[in-house]
Scaffold this motif. Structure first.
Motif, PDB file in Angstrom:
ATOM      1  N   GLN A 188     -17.249  45.123  13.108  1.00 21.66           N
ATOM      2  CA  GLN A 188     -17.427  45.666  11.760  1.00 21.66           C
ATOM      3  C   GLN A 188     -16.568  44.890  10.750  1.00 21.66           C
ATOM      4  OE1 GLN A 188     -19.796  47.657  11.017  1.00 21.66           O
ATOM      5  NE2 GLN A 188     -19.352  48.403   8.961  1.00 21.66           N
ATOM      6  N   SER A 247     -22.268  41.399  17.631  1.00 16.86           N
ATOM      7  CA  SER A 247     -22.088  42.857  17.571  1.00 16.86           C
ATOM      8  C   SER A 247     -21.391  43.399  18.811  1.00 16.86           C
ATOM      9  CB  SER A 247     -23.430  43.565  17.359  1.00 16.86           C
ATOM     10  OG  SER A 247     -24.321  43.269  18.405  1.00 16.86           O
ATOM     11  N   LYS A 278     -26.815  52.542  15.635  1.00 20.85           N
ATOM     12  CA  LYS A 278     -26.020  52.643  14.412  1.00 20.85           C
ATOM     13  C   LYS A 278     -26.029  51.391  13.556  1.00 20.85           C
ATOM     14  CE  LYS A 278     -22.762  55.934  16.410  1.00 20.85           C
ATOM     15  NZ  LYS A 278     -21.389  56.180  16.866  1.00 20.85           N
ATOM     16  N   LEU A 279     -26.715  50.326  14.015  1.00 23.63           N
ATOM     17  CA  LEU A 279     -26.521  49.023  13.369  1.00 23.63           C
ATOM     18  C   LEU A 279     -26.974  49.001  11.907  1.00 23.63           C
ATOM     19  CD1 LEU A 279     -25.482  46.193  13.706  1.00 23.63           C
ATOM     20  CD2 LEU A 279     -27.696  45.512  14.646  1.00 23.63           C
ATOM     21  N   ASN A 334     -24.354  56.934   9.663  1.00 23.40           N
ATOM     22  CA  ASN A 334     -23.148  57.582   9.161  1.00 23.40           C
ATOM     23  C   ASN A 334     -23.046  57.204   7.693  1.00 23.40           C
ATOM     24  OD1 ASN A 334     -21.998  58.898  11.561  1.00 23.40           O
ATOM     25  ND2 ASN A 334     -22.029  56.801  12.355  1.00 23.40           N
ATOM     26  N   THR A 380     -30.648  40.886  11.924  1.00 23.50           N
ATOM     27  CA  THR A 380     -30.225  41.270  13.274  1.00 23.50           C
ATOM     28  C   THR A 380     -31.159  40.653  14.307  1.00 23.50           C
ATOM     29  OG1 THR A 380     -31.562  43.251  13.587  1.00 23.50           O
ATOM     30  CG2 THR A 380     -29.561  43.497  12.285  1.00 23.50           C
ATOM     31  N   SER A 384     -22.944  50.146   5.432  1.00 24.84           N
ATOM     32  CA  SER A 384     -21.522  50.440   5.194  1.00 24.84           C
ATOM     33  C   SER A 384     -20.752  49.182   4.823  1.00 24.84           C
ATOM     34  CB  SER A 384     -20.886  51.058   6.441  1.00 24.84           C
ATOM     35  OG  SER A 384     -21.431  52.326   6.688  1.00 24.84           O
ATOM     36  N   ALA A 385     -21.025  48.096   5.540  1.00 21.79           N
ATOM     37  CA  ALA A 385     -20.328  46.838   5.247  1.00 21.79           C
ATOM     38  C   ALA A 385     -20.699  46.338   3.852  1.00 21.79           C
ATOM     39  CB  ALA A 385     -20.670  45.790   6.310  1.00 21.79           C
ATOM     40  N   GLN A 400     -24.371  50.522   9.919  1.00 22.74           N
ATOM     41  CA  GLN A 400     -23.169  49.681   9.845  1.00 22.74           C
ATOM     42  C   GLN A 400     -23.346  48.576   8.807  1.00 22.74           C
ATOM     43  OE1 GLN A 400     -23.153  48.923  14.186  1.00 22.74           O
ATOM     44  NE2 GLN A 400     -20.973  49.454  14.142  1.00 22.74           N
TER      45      GLN A 400
END
Lengths: 378, 378
Positions: free
Chosen positions: B232, B226, B255-256, B300, B181, B262-263, B259
Motif C-alpha cells: 500500500q 501486491s 480489496k484491491l 473499505n 492490475t 484509497s491510495a 486499495q
C-alpha cells in the motif's frame, strides 16, 4: 445594537496529536458585520449525519467521557490510529461545527442588501451554526416568509436540496425511477413527497414495519423492509414494476448497495430479448451519499458489467448543475417549506445539552426517526 | 471450392435445465457465403478470459469430467444454483464460442468487397471462432498485410482495442495517468507499450517478482507487487508521483479496487490546500473490466465521497466513442501488430485438445503469463 452581548458561545471540535478528540465551547468576541454581512441570532440548528462526521469524526465514541471547561460541558474521546490517519488534515485545528440553521438578523453591514435583512427570519448555510450568533455574507442566507417558525427554517438546505438533487440527477442521467435506502429519514420523507408530486416512481427501502407504515401513510407506493426474509424478492418485484435503474444509499456499508444493483440487473435482464454473457446493457447506477454503516461495502458482482457505484455529495452536484438549477431548487424549498420540506424533530436541546454525554451518545446513534434540533436561545 | 469439406466442426456450450453444463462439438454443414460474406478457414483463435465466461460460465469446474460424443471429446460439469440463476437466459441453447481469430479467406460472396478478400489473411471478430471455418459479413473481418503470421493476427481485437480504450477513456474523462492490475497479462504488456509511446504515466500492479522483472524489462517505470508487505505504501508512492486518478482492474474480487481508490485519495489529499471532512474533491475512478477473482468486491470506504467504481466493457465503450475513434484504434492495431500489439502464447493446442480435461483445467486457471492459442488446422 446595545442589547447584544459582548461574547458569542461557539462549539468547536479539536483533534489533538496524541490521539484524543475534544469537543468544547469557546467564548469568542461578538463579530461586527462587514458591509455585505449580517449578524444572525441562531434560533435553531439541526444535527445532521453530515455534522456528526466533523463533530466526532474518526473518534471511538465508546470511549467518550464527560468533562468541563470554563464551567461548560465538554466531551473527550480516544481516536484510534485509522481515525488519526483519516483526520490528519485537521489535527490541532479547533473547528466550529453546524452546517445549517435559522435565525433572525440582529445586525447588518452598511450595504443595502445587508440592511434590507434586518429583523428578518432567515435560513443559514455555511458552517459554524452551533453557536449563539453567526456572522455571514448575505449570499449565505435565504430570507424566509415573515412568521416562519425557526424550527421549520432550520433545515432548509441539506435535506431539501439533497432530496431534490436526487430527482435532478435522475433526469440529468436519463433514469426514470429511484431506489432510496434509509427511506424513513427526514430526507426520505421529503423524497417521498417530491416523487409523489413529480410523478417519479420511488422504491423505498426501510428497516422496520413501523417505517413501512410511516411511509405508506405518507402515500408511498413501494416500501420494502430489508429485515423481511423475502426482501430480495420483494425488491426485485418493486424494481421490475418501476424500472428503477438509479439508487441512493445512505447506509454505505454492507451488502445493500450490491443487492440493489443485482435486483436492477434481474429486472433489466427480464426486459432483454437476447442473452448476453456480460449481463444486461442497461446502465445501473447506485450513489452512496451517507455512511450510517461505516463498515466495508461488499459487492457480490452478479450484475453484469454495465453498472456504477459512486460517492454523492451535494456541493459538487450543485456546482455541476449550475446556478440556475441551484436557484430553482432553493425557490422550491421556500415555496414548500411547511409541506414537502417539513422536518420533524424528536428532540429539542440547548447548545450546552448537546455536549452532555448521554445526549451526545443518543444523537450519535443516528436512529431513523430520531432527529435533534439545537435551540441555542431556548 | 471443390477442396472444401462438406462439414464444419464447431465447438458449442450448453446449459441443461437439470443443472449441468456440456461443452462439445457439432458437425455442421459448411456454410455458403451470401453476397456480402466471406468464408474463412480459421487458422488461430485465442482463449481469452472473456471466452471462458461463456465457455464454462457459472459451472463448478472442480466437478468437470471428460466424455465423448460422436467420437470427439466433450466436457461436462455441475452448475450450482447461483450459476443457473446467472445463466437462466441461455438454458437449453447450444451456443458457439470464440470471440476473435485469424485465418484465410477461402470463399466469398458475389459482392466486390467480398471477392476482393479471396486468398487474403484476415482478422475476425464476431464469435463462433472455435471452429474449423467461419462465415462472416465483410465488416467483421479486417485485412492483414500479406504474410502475417496467423498467430500474430489471432488477437487483433479484444486486447489491442481494450488496452487502447483505457487510454482513450483517460483522455475522454479528463485523467492524466492510469493504474492497471494484473498488469503482466498480454493486455497489460500492450498497455505498457502504448503508454510508453504516448507518454502516459502508468502504475502497473502485479503479483510476483518475476512479473515485476518482465514489465521492467519492457520499460515500465512504475511496477508495484501486491504481494509485498509494503504494497500500500509503494502504491501510494507511485500514485503520488504519477497523479493517477483512473484505474482499470481485471481482478474484480477482494480489496484491491478499494486499495487503489484509497491510495488515490491519499495522493489527492496531499495536493489539497484546505481540510475537508468529505475528503478530496478529486474525482477518483476505477473500472472493473475482468473477474479473475469471482469473490465479492470489498470496499473499505476511506476515500471521501468523490469516487466511482464501475464496470467496463469494450463494445459499449466503442459505441460511445463513435466510429471515427473505433477506426483509428483498429488502424493502429494493424500498423503496430508485431510490435505494440504482439501477443505471446505459451501453448498451441488443436480444437479437440481444447476439450481435453487436463488442458481445459489448465487454461481455465487463467494464470498470468499462460495464454492458449487454438490452431484448428494444426
Amino acid at each position: 445594537m446595545t442589547d447584544l452581548p459582548d461574547t458569542n458561545l461557539v462549539m468547536v471540535t479539536l483533534v489533538k496529536p496524541e490521539g484524543e478528540l475534544e469537543v468544547y465551547f469557546e467564548r469568542r468576541a461578538m463579530p461586527t458585520p462587514k458591509p455585505h454581512e449580517v449578524l444572525v441570532k441562531v434560533l435553531a440548528t439541526p444535527i445532521n449525519p453530515s455534522d456528526l462526521g466533523l463533530l466526532f469524526g474518526g473518534a471511538d465514541m465508546s470511549t467518550a467521557r464527560a468533562g468541563e471547561r470554563d464551567g461548560l460541558p465538554m466531551l473527550s474521546a480516544d481516536v484510534p490510529p485509522p481515525g488519526m490517519r483519516a483526520m490528519s488534515g485537521r489535527i490541532g485545528d479547533a473547528l466550529p461545527i453546524g452546517n445549517e440553521g435559522s435565525g433572525v438578523v440582529v445586525a447588518a453591514g452598511d450595504s443595502p442588501e445587508a440592511q434590507a435583512l434586518v429583523g428578518k427570519t432567515v435560513a443559514l448555510l455555511g458552517g459554524e451554526m452551533y453557536a449563539e450568533y453567526r456572522c455571514l455574507p448575505v449570499q449565505m442566507v435565504m430570507e424566509l416568509p415573515d412568521g416562519t417558525d425557526p424550527a421549520d427554517g432550520a433545515s432548509c438546505f441539506v435535506n431539501p436540496l439533497t432530496s431534490q438533487a436526487f430527482v435532478e440527477t435522475m433526469r440529468m442521467e436519463g433514469h426514470s425511477a429511484i431506489v432510496h435506502t434509509a427511506a424513513a429519514s427526514n430526507l426520505g420523507q421529503m423524497l417521498v413527497k417530491i416523487c409523489a408530486k413529480d410523478g417519479v416512481p420511488l422504491v423505498n427501502i426501510v428497516r422496520s414495519e413501523a417505517q413501512v407504515k410511516l411511509l405508506k401513510d405518507l402515500g408511498a407506493e413501494y416500501v420494502v423492509n430489508s429485515c423481511d426474509e423475502d426482501f430480495q424478492a420483494k425488491l426485485i418485484e418493486a424494481i421490475t414494476a418501476t424500472e428503477a435503474t438509479l439508487g441512493f444509499d445512505a447506509i454505505g456499508g454492507g451488502k445493500l448497495a450490491g443487492q440493489i444493483l443485482s435486483a436492477m440487473e434481474v429486472a433489466a435482464v427480464k426486459r432483454m430479448k437476447n442473452y448476453s454473457r456480460y449481463g444486461s446493457d442497461t446502465m445501473k447506477q447506485v450513489y452512496i451519499y451517507g455512511a450510517l454503516d461505516l463498515g466495508p461495502t461488499i459487492l457480490n458482482r452478479s450484475f453484469g458489467l454495465t453498472w456504477s457505484l459512486s460517492g454523492f455529495l451535494l456541493t459538487p452536484f450543485l456546482q455541476k448543475a449550475g446556478p440556475e438549477v441551484a436557484a430553482r431548487l432553493r425557490k422550491r424549498v421556500v415555496d414548500e417549506l411547511t409541506t414537502t420540506f417539513k422536518s420533524h424533530y424528536s428532540h429539542n436541546i440547548s447548545l450546552t445539552e448537546a455536549l452532555s454525554l448521554d445526549v451526545a451518545q443518543a444523537y450519535n446513534a443516528k436512529r431513523t426517526g430520531e432527529k435533534y434540533l439545537i435551540r441555542p436561545h431556548g
